[in-house]
Design a protein around this motif. Structure first.
Motif, PDB file in Angstrom:
ATOM      1  N   ASP A   1       0.858  -1.268  -0.098  1.00 28.77           N
ATOM      2  CA  ASP A   1      -0.106  -0.033  -0.034  1.00 28.77           C
ATOM      3  C   ASP A   1       0.746   1.254  -0.007  1.00 28.77           C
ATOM      4  OD1 ASP A   1      -2.263  -1.608   0.084  1.00 28.77           O
ATOM      5  OD2 ASP A   1      -2.611  -1.350   2.168  1.00 28.77           O
ATOM      6  N   ALA A   2       2.034   1.170   0.684  1.00 26.26           N
ATOM      7  CA  ALA A   2       2.970   2.232   0.662  1.00 26.26           C
ATOM      8  C   ALA A   2       3.751   2.340  -0.703  1.00 26.26           C
ATOM      9  CB  ALA A   2       3.824   2.158   1.778  1.00 26.26           C
ATOM     10  N   GLY A   3       3.519   1.486  -1.664  1.00 31.53           N
ATOM     11  CA  GLY A   3       4.183   1.529  -2.905  1.00 31.53           C
ATOM     12  C   GLY A   3       5.740   0.944  -2.908  1.00 31.53           C
ATOM     13  N   LYS A   4       6.248   0.177  -1.800  1.00 29.99           N
ATOM     14  CA  LYS A   4       7.400  -0.294  -1.726  1.00 29.99           C
ATOM     15  C   LYS A   4       7.490  -1.538  -2.207  1.00 29.99           C
ATOM     16  CE  LYS A   4       8.530   2.832   2.290  1.00 29.99           C
ATOM     17  NZ  LYS A   4       9.023   3.094   3.522  1.00 29.99           N
ATOM     18  N   ALA A   5       6.570  -2.347  -2.397  1.00 27.45           N
ATOM     19  CA  ALA A   5       6.450  -3.460  -3.198  1.00 27.45           C
ATOM     20  C   ALA A   5       5.322  -3.652  -3.894  1.00 27.45           C
ATOM     21  CB  ALA A   5       6.460  -4.749  -1.994  1.00 27.45           C
ATOM     22  N   ARG A   6       5.501  -3.633  -5.277  1.00 24.80           N
ATOM     23  CA  ARG A   6       4.406  -3.392  -6.309  1.00 24.80           C
ATOM     24  C   ARG A   6       3.445  -4.850  -6.141  1.00 24.80           C
ATOM     25  NH1 ARG A   6       5.814   0.435 -10.124  1.00 24.80           N
ATOM     26  NH2 ARG A   6       6.726   2.145  -8.880  1.00 24.80           N
ATOM     27  N   SER A   7       4.199  -6.191  -5.934  1.00 20.74           N
ATOM     28  CA  SER A   7       3.536  -6.999  -5.698  1.00 20.74           C
ATOM     29  C   SER A   7       3.963  -7.986  -4.318  1.00 20.74           C
ATOM     30  CB  SER A   7       3.637  -8.080  -7.108  1.00 20.74           C
ATOM     31  OG  SER A   7       3.070  -7.395  -8.097  1.00 20.74           O
ATOM     32  N   ILE A   8       2.905  -8.658  -3.797  1.00 25.18           N
ATOM     33  CA  ILE A   8       3.681  -9.376  -2.669  1.00 25.18           C
ATOM     34  C   ILE A   8       3.060 -10.996  -2.750  1.00 25.18           C
ATOM     35  CG2 ILE A   8       3.570  -7.370  -1.141  1.00 25.18           C
ATOM     36  CD1 ILE A   8       1.042  -8.047  -0.215  1.00 25.18           C
ATOM     37  N   GLY A   9       4.029 -11.720  -2.113  1.00 25.76           N
ATOM     38  CA  GLY A   9       3.804 -12.983  -2.253  1.00 25.76           C
ATOM     39  C   GLY A   9       4.574 -13.867  -1.180  1.00 25.76           C
ATOM     40  N   VAL A  10       4.383 -14.991  -1.564  1.00 27.26           N
ATOM     41  CA  VAL A  10       5.047 -15.924  -0.402  1.00 27.26           C
ATOM     42  C   VAL A  10       6.014 -17.058  -1.099  1.00 27.26           C
ATOM     43  CG1 VAL A  10       3.296 -15.731   1.182  1.00 27.26           C
ATOM     44  CG2 VAL A  10       3.080 -17.562  -0.340  1.00 27.26           C
TER      45      VAL A  10
ATOM     46  N   VAL B   1      -4.808 -12.271  -1.495  1.00 25.60           N
ATOM     47  CA  VAL B   1      -4.249 -13.585  -1.903  1.00 25.60           C
ATOM     48  C   VAL B   1      -2.989 -13.369  -2.368  1.00 25.60           C
ATOM     49  CG1 VAL B   1      -4.772 -15.472  -3.652  1.00 25.60           C
ATOM     50  CG2 VAL B   1      -6.699 -14.335  -2.654  1.00 25.60           C
ATOM     51  N   PRO B   2      -1.820 -14.068  -2.180  1.00 24.70           N
ATOM     52  CA  PRO B   2      -0.686 -13.919  -2.543  1.00 24.70           C
ATOM     53  C   PRO B   2      -0.403 -14.017  -4.191  1.00 24.70           C
ATOM     54  CG  PRO B   2      -0.309 -15.560  -0.607  1.00 24.70           C
ATOM     55  CD  PRO B   2      -1.903 -15.238  -0.985  1.00 24.70           C
ATOM     56  N   ALA B   3       0.322 -13.111  -4.681  1.00 22.34           N
ATOM     57  CA  ALA B   3       0.507 -13.177  -6.196  1.00 22.34           C
ATOM     58  C   ALA B   3       1.207 -14.512  -6.606  1.00 22.34           C
ATOM     59  CB  ALA B   3       1.301 -11.765  -6.726  1.00 22.34           C
ATOM     60  N   VAL B   4       2.170 -14.764  -5.650  1.00 20.39           N
ATOM     61  CA  VAL B   4       2.923 -15.877  -6.055  1.00 20.39           C
ATOM     62  C   VAL B   4       3.312 -16.795  -5.040  1.00 20.39           C
ATOM     63  CG1 VAL B   4       4.026 -14.586  -7.912  1.00 20.39           C
ATOM     64  CG2 VAL B   4       5.150 -15.046  -5.982  1.00 20.39           C
ATOM     65  N   ASN B   5       3.729 -18.064  -4.942  1.00 17.40           N
ATOM     66  CA  ASN B   5       4.316 -18.976  -3.993  1.00 17.40           C
ATOM     67  C   ASN B   5       5.332 -19.527  -4.769  1.00 17.40           C
ATOM     68  OD1 ASN B   5       4.847 -20.287  -1.585  1.00 17.40           O
ATOM     69  ND2 ASN B   5       3.038 -21.711  -2.254  1.00 17.40           N
ATOM     70  N   GLN B   6       6.511 -19.111  -3.933  1.00 20.93           N
ATOM     71  CA  GLN B   6       7.926 -19.803  -4.572  1.00 20.93           C
ATOM     72  C   GLN B   6       8.404 -21.097  -3.924  1.00 20.93           C
ATOM     73  OE1 GLN B   6      12.435 -18.485  -4.495  1.00 20.93           O
ATOM     74  NE2 GLN B   6      11.043 -16.920  -5.500  1.00 20.93           N
TER      75      GLN B   6
END
Length: 274
Positions: free
Chosen positions: A129-138, A156-161
């Motif tokens: 929300d602060a713009g420091k990470a465009r996408s977030i995941g796990v 919902v996480p964008a990715v799971n690595q």
């Protein structure tokens, strides 16, 4: 050569093929990343735990490549769980990387025994929300961990690595990802040189396609829709790993590779690690 992209559940497009710096010496990281950028990689995957974000940042700064042409991922170290701490650690990563944002920020391991990954995820939402990470995941999350995030948070996480290679094909997890529009990123995509690439089935496919066994496996990942970022310290191998977009495996080929599944992990068990 145009790298295919995958559309994430937040609407952003991530390159399917990138360069990973796991176990790359911090003293040589800048040179290795620069070599990868010279080959054509534009997706770089690092982590706080790797200790080489600064080297990645040096390579990015000297490359001259516009920021909007790069995709940079980093991951939260295991001792950084907690809502406020997760955001603070990202600020530190941004300083080391010389960036004002990353494209993707991941919780590196769920650490279920500590039981803080839900509040940590809330810190990730704050960073987004602060713009420091465009996408977030796990990363390394199992289905129960993902289910809990779904019940107790709003994102919902964008990715799971996760560890993913022909000997560990993660069928249950893949099905969950598909049902919930979570992209799958594969670490150790070619099995870390622990015997996978000597499989006769891969030798046969390599001979038929005129590619190496490693290229065949990386192409398998791409056709499955996975996101991969093979690591190499050798510029020739970096180039070889990048040259996987000019051939196609048949459905029978894909199935043959998946039959190499043994269920054995190379890395730690996410339910107990950390």
């Amino acid at each position: 050569m145009t790298v295919p992209t995958t559309k994430l559940n937040d609407g952003r497009e991530i390159p399917q093929l990138g360069f990973g710096v796991f176990q790359v010496d911090p003293d040589t990281t800048a040179d290795k990343v620069q070599a990868a950028l010279d080959v054509g990689y534009r997706h770089i995957d690092t982590a706080q735990m790797y200790g080489n974000e600064e080297g990645v940042g040096k390579a990015l700064a000297s490359s001259g490549i516009p920021r909007d042409q790069l995709w940079i991922t980093t991951k939260l170290d295991n001792d950084g769980h907690g809502r406020g701490t997760a955001a603070e650690r990202l600020d530190q990563s941004l300083t080391r990387l010389g960036l004002d944002h990353v494209d993707l920020y991941l919780i590196h391991w769920p650490r279920p025994a500590e039981d803080r990954y839900v509040e940590t995820w809330q810190g990730f939402e704050d960073a987004r929300d602060a713009g420091k990470a465009r996408s977030i995941g796990v990363s390394n999350f199992q289905v129960p961990h993902l289910e809990r995030l779904a019940k107790e948070t709003s994102t919902v996480p964008a990715v799971n690595q996760v560890e993913f290679h022909p000997q560990l094909v993660q069928r249950e997890l893949r099905e969950y990802h598909q049902q919930h529009d979570i992209a799958t990123e594969a670490w150790s995509p070619i099995g870390q040189g622990k015997g996978l690439l000597e499989a006769p089935e891969l030798a046969e496919l390599a001979g038929r396609t005129g590619k190496s066994p490693a290229q065949v496996v990386l192409r398998w990942h791409i056709q499955l829709g996975n996101i991969v970022f093979p690591k190499s310290n050798n510029p020739d191998r970096m180039k070889e790993n990048f040259e996987i977009l000019d051939f196609t495996l048949s459905d029978d080929d894909l199935a043959k590779i998946e039959q190499l599944h043994t269920g054995e992990r190379i890395g730690p068990d996410p339910d107990t690690f950390g």
